[in-house]
Design a protein around this motif. Sequence first.
Motif: not given
Length: 126
Positions: A58-60, A68-69, A71, A111
């Motif tokens: 789970l990252e920007p 906003t991420m 997954a 990510a």
Amino acid sequence: MRDRRVLMVRARGRDVLYLPGGKAEPDETDLRAVLREAREEIALRLGPEDVELFGTVLEPAHGQAPGTMVAMTLFTVRPGGTADSASPVASSEVDAVEWVTSADADRCPPAGVETLRRLVAAGLVD
């Protein structure tokens, strides 16, 4: 992964490297989505027996509004399966495929950087 490198792609019109993949369709599981995306993006025909769940990051989200991420469910391709004898190739959705190591992290969105970090920690990628 091959020879301690992981396959990444450069999407059309993008300046960074991504893992092959995409969003699951409304009626798809993550497993079905990874099998379809492998076929569409890198021309690999995989079966459920060829892949193994690796985890989730789970990252920007790269290039999206702040906050906003993304997954991302990660799968690895099991050694000795269908993919060992196949050569991934760029499809109409991607410009190029590249085999990368952690030294290429500066070319990846958040990510991808986190995925490389986890692959290194697991002893799978240099």
